[in-house]
Design a protein around this motif. Structure first.
Motif, short mmCIF file in Angstrom:
data_model
loop_
_atom_site.label_atom_id
_atom_site.label_comp_id
_atom_site.label_asym_id
_atom_site.label_seq_id
_atom_site.Cartn_x
_atom_site.Cartn_y
_atom_site.Cartn_z
N UNK A 6 0.83 -1.20 0.00
CA UNK A 6 0.00 0.00 0.00
C UNK A 6 0.87 1.25 0.00
N UNK A 7 1.97 1.23 0.77
CA UNK A 7 2.87 2.38 0.82
C UNK A 7 3.56 2.59 -0.53
N UNK A 8 3.93 1.50 -1.20
CA UNK A 8 4.53 1.63 -2.53
C UNK A 8 3.54 2.23 -3.53
N UNK A 9 2.31 1.78 -3.49
CA UNK A 9 1.29 2.31 -4.40
C UNK A 9 1.04 3.79 -4.11
N UNK A 10 0.91 4.13 -2.85
CA UNK A 10 0.71 5.54 -2.48
C UNK A 10 1.89 6.39 -2.92
N UNK A 11 3.09 5.84 -2.79
CA UNK A 11 4.29 6.56 -3.22
C UNK A 11 4.33 6.79 -4.72
N UNK A 12 3.91 5.79 -5.48
CA UNK A 12 3.88 5.93 -6.94
C UNK A 12 2.90 7.03 -7.35
N UNK A 63 12.54 12.46 -19.65
CA UNK A 63 13.26 11.96 -18.48
C UNK A 63 12.43 11.88 -17.21
N UNK A 64 11.20 12.34 -17.26
CA UNK A 64 10.35 12.33 -16.06
C UNK A 64 10.01 10.92 -15.62
N UNK A 65 9.73 10.02 -16.54
CA UNK A 65 9.32 8.66 -16.19
C UNK A 65 10.38 7.89 -15.42
N UNK A 66 11.63 8.18 -15.70
CA UNK A 66 12.71 7.46 -15.03
C UNK A 66 12.80 7.80 -13.55
N UNK A 67 12.33 8.97 -13.18
CA UNK A 67 12.45 9.35 -11.77
C UNK A 67 11.18 9.14 -10.98
N UNK A 68 10.06 9.01 -11.65
CA UNK A 68 8.79 8.93 -10.91
C UNK A 68 8.66 7.66 -10.11
N UNK A 69 8.67 6.52 -10.75
CA UNK A 69 8.34 5.28 -10.05
C UNK A 69 9.42 4.84 -9.07
N UNK A 70 10.68 4.68 -9.50
CA UNK A 70 11.64 4.17 -8.52
C UNK A 70 11.89 5.13 -7.37
N UNK A 71 12.12 6.38 -7.66
CA UNK A 71 12.48 7.32 -6.60
C UNK A 71 11.31 7.59 -5.67
N UNK A 72 10.20 8.00 -6.23
CA UNK A 72 9.07 8.41 -5.41
C UNK A 72 8.50 7.26 -4.59
N UNK A 73 8.33 6.11 -5.20
CA UNK A 73 7.73 4.99 -4.48
C UNK A 73 8.64 4.51 -3.35
N UNK A 74 9.90 4.33 -3.64
CA UNK A 74 10.82 3.86 -2.60
C UNK A 74 11.03 4.90 -1.51
N UNK A 75 11.07 6.15 -1.90
CA UNK A 75 11.24 7.22 -0.92
C UNK A 75 10.05 7.25 0.06
N UNK A 76 8.84 7.18 -0.47
CA UNK A 76 7.65 7.20 0.37
C UNK A 76 7.60 5.97 1.27
N UNK A 77 7.85 4.79 0.71
CA UNK A 77 7.76 3.56 1.49
C UNK A 77 8.81 3.54 2.60
N UNK A 78 10.05 3.91 2.29
CA UNK A 78 11.09 3.89 3.32
C UNK A 78 10.83 4.94 4.39
N UNK A 79 10.30 6.08 3.99
CA UNK A 79 9.94 7.09 4.99
C UNK A 79 8.92 6.53 5.98
N UNK A 80 7.88 5.89 5.46
CA UNK A 80 6.86 5.33 6.34
C UNK A 80 7.42 4.22 7.22
N UNK A 81 8.29 3.37 6.67
CA UNK A 81 8.90 2.29 7.46
C UNK A 81 9.75 2.86 8.59
N UNK A 82 10.63 3.81 8.27
CA UNK A 82 11.49 4.40 9.30
C UNK A 82 10.67 5.13 10.35
N UNK A 83 9.64 5.81 9.93
CA UNK A 83 8.80 6.55 10.86
C UNK A 83 8.16 5.59 11.87
N UNK A 84 7.62 4.50 11.39
CA UNK A 84 6.95 3.60 12.33
C UNK A 84 7.97 2.83 13.18
N UNK A 85 9.16 2.55 12.64
CA UNK A 85 10.18 1.89 13.47
C UNK A 85 10.67 2.82 14.57
#
Length: 105
Positions: A6-12, A63-85
């Protein structure tokens, strides 16, 4: 559905919207940083107009597509994981419910 999915989808979704909104400005910034011929002495509006005129609408998003999915999704998911940890209230990675099991001695 696991919480991290869910966090990955929200990040995307969030990343696609935010990155796409500023993509033309990022494109101009990169053209300035690389000192691309014909852009380094222009202002923002002039650069956007020139880019639109010579490359078309899709040129603003090159060049926008290359940065949207990997960067944004992983950034959002890791932020949420670190926050809850850090707050010590993580649901388990698999189910999305309950607290993580602590190691017992």
């Amino acid at each position: 559905m696991p919480v991290y999915v869910k966090e990955l989808i929200a990040g995307v979704v969030a990343g696609a919207l935010s990155k796409s909104a500023v993509a033309p400005l990022e494109r101009v910034k990169i053209l300035w940083q690389t000192r691309t011929e014909g852009f380094h002495s222009l202002g923002v509006c002039q650069s956007l107009n020139k880019l639109l005129k010579h490359k078309g609408f899709l040129g603003l998003y090159k060049g926008n597509g290359a940065s949207v999915i990997p960067y944004a999704a992983l950034h959002f998911m890791t932020y949420e994981r670190y926050k809850c940890w850090i707050l010590d209230n993580c649901p388990s990675l698999g189910s999305g419910g309950g607290r993580e099991r602590k190691f017992q001695r």
